[in-house]
Design a protein around this motif. Structure first.
Motif, short mmCIF file in Angstrom:
data_model
loop_
_atom_site.label_atom_id
_atom_site.label_comp_id
_atom_site.label_asym_id
_atom_site.label_seq_id
_atom_site.Cartn_x
_atom_site.Cartn_y
_atom_site.Cartn_z
N THR A 20 -22.15 20.04 26.85
CA THR A 20 -20.80 19.74 26.61
C THR A 20 -19.88 20.33 27.77
OG1 THR A 20 -18.70 19.63 25.38
CG2 THR A 20 -20.36 21.54 25.22
N LEU A 38 -26.86 21.95 20.80
CA LEU A 38 -25.63 22.62 20.40
C LEU A 38 -25.34 22.46 19.00
CD1 LEU A 38 -23.38 22.08 23.42
CD2 LEU A 38 -24.81 24.12 23.12
N SER A 52 -15.19 20.94 22.50
CA SER A 52 -16.41 21.56 23.42
C SER A 52 -16.19 22.93 23.57
CB SER A 52 -15.77 20.83 24.76
OG SER A 52 -16.85 21.17 25.70
N LEU A 106 -17.78 23.81 19.26
CA LEU A 106 -19.58 23.67 19.57
C LEU A 106 -20.32 24.78 19.54
CD1 LEU A 106 -19.75 20.19 21.43
CD2 LEU A 106 -20.49 20.71 19.02
N PRO A 107 -19.82 25.86 20.43
CA PRO A 107 -20.28 27.45 20.62
C PRO A 107 -20.43 28.13 19.21
CG PRO A 107 -18.82 26.94 22.08
CD PRO A 107 -18.43 25.97 21.16
N ALA A 148 -23.61 26.10 17.57
CA ALA A 148 -24.84 26.44 18.21
C ALA A 148 -25.18 27.72 17.99
CB ALA A 148 -24.39 26.37 19.75
N SER A 149 -24.35 28.82 17.91
CA SER A 149 -24.80 30.05 17.34
C SER A 149 -24.90 30.18 15.74
CB SER A 149 -23.66 31.32 17.68
OG SER A 149 -22.69 30.81 16.79
N SER A 171 -25.05 22.37 12.51
CA SER A 171 -25.63 23.39 12.99
C SER A 171 -27.27 23.20 13.05
CB SER A 171 -25.34 24.69 12.72
OG SER A 171 -26.29 25.67 13.43
#
Length: 346
Positions: free
Chosen positions: A21, A182, A291, A295-296, A299-300, A337
């Motif tokens: 992304t 992600l 984005s 999304l981060p 992802a984490s 996730s």
């Protein structure tokens, strides 16, 4: 396995993954609370172009280029491209993305276009019609004002209920394979057109909130979930005015989402210091904030499951000048996730 859930949703048997992304925004967005999260902030809002429309095409091109690079993919790896913007005949997308030579589906859902693009992209991959696809959406403050309201030179006053169209865009790469994903797209809920008879083009939050309320209620009903089953329920463009209307409408349905709700339009700007009224809006609002900000966190593993609900006001200068009402629409995308899923499987 029947992937149809309830009367308006899909739950994918093989959920596609978002593997890349990117977000590109303008100068005002680059001065806001999420400045450090965006991939690229333009040096000026024309992005080196001669017109506002060409500037929007340029930021779309940059967003897709960055997303492909981050996903370690090439344009020829994409089977399809789903893209849209706010301009007539989708000129930001058609001129901005033509050099990629990817088979294109042009989309229009007003400010809900990011949700529509992600939903159709996920459906296409999940059904086996493509291994990898791209989704891109954008908006530009100046090109939108020029088309829908007044030229910037007019310097009209804006009521506090008005939202500020985001100059920005987001691109997403979806794949059937989990290559450093992600997040995964677990399901979608497709919205209906909702019209409460509102005619005020300077109060988009009031126009779109009813559609958001209907979509969220439909999603919770179809998936047999409660608001707390989501870490976040995220609308795209309601702003402060629309948020309160959304809360009120859902409370009448017995649903309280105050603890889970966030609005991209309220996150991208500091309305007190930046003079953006009720908040941000536009196709690029939800796309860039998803984005860069959400999304981060998926992802984490900080967030495990979110419901992403971009909202759109389905008006044009023609319908507005003819005295028509402004219908709204919303589309929902369930994102989960992969980190939390891996932990559970382990």
């Amino acid at each position: 396995m029947d992937q149809q859930v309830g009367s308006g949703s899909l739950c994918f048997a093989k959920a596609p993954f978002i593997i890349g992304t990117a977000s590109v925004v303008g100068t005002k967005e680059g001065e806001g609370p999420l400045a450090d999260a965006f991939d690229c902030i333009g040096p000026d809002d024309k992005f080196g172009q001669q017109t506002w429309e060409a500037a929007e095409s340029s930021l779309q091109k940059e967003a897709l280029t960055l997303a492909l690079g981050k996903a370690d993919q090439k344009p020829e790896d994409m089977r399809y491209l789903f893209a849209g913007d706010l301009l007539g005949q989708l000129i930001a997308s058609s001129f901005g993305l033509k050099t990629f030579e990817i088979p294109l589906f042009g989309l229009y859902g007003a400010c809900s276009t990011c949700g529509e693009a992600l939903a159709l992209s996920a459906m296409t991959v999940a059904a086996g019609y493509a291994d990898r696809v791209a989704a891109v959406t954008s908006s530009h403050f100046a090109s939108a004002e020029k088309q829908f309201r007044f030229p910037l030179e007019y310097a009209n006053q804006r009521p506090v209920s008005a939202t500020w169209t985001v100059t920005g865009g987001g691109a997403f790469i979806l794949s059937k394979e989990a290559k450093q994903p992600l997040a995964k797209v677990a399901g979608v809920t497709t919205g209906k057109i909702v019209d409460y008879g509102i005619k005020d083009s300077m109060n988009m939050g009031a126009v779109m909130a009813p559609a958001a309320a209907e979509l969220i209620a439909q999603n919770l009903t179809d998936f047999k979930r409660k608001p707390e089953d989501y870490d976040r329920i995220i609308t795209g463009d309601l702003g402060e005015v629309g948020q309160q209307i959304l809360f009120d409408l859902l409370l009448k349905k017995g649903m309280n989402i105050r603890k889970q709700h966030e609005d991209c339009g309220m996150l991208i700007f500091d309305s007190q210091t930046q003079g953006t009224g009720s908040g941000g809006s536009g196709c690029g609002c939800a796309a860039s904030v998803l984005s860069a900000h959400f999304l981060p966190k998926l992802a984490s593993g900080e967030l495990e499951r979110i419901l992403f609900v971009p909202t759109g006001a389905l008006l044009s200068t023609v319908s507005f000048n003819e005295g028509q009402t402004i219908p709204g629409i919303a589309h929902g995308v369930v994102l989960e996730s992969c980190v939390s899923s891996a932990k559970k499987e382990g």
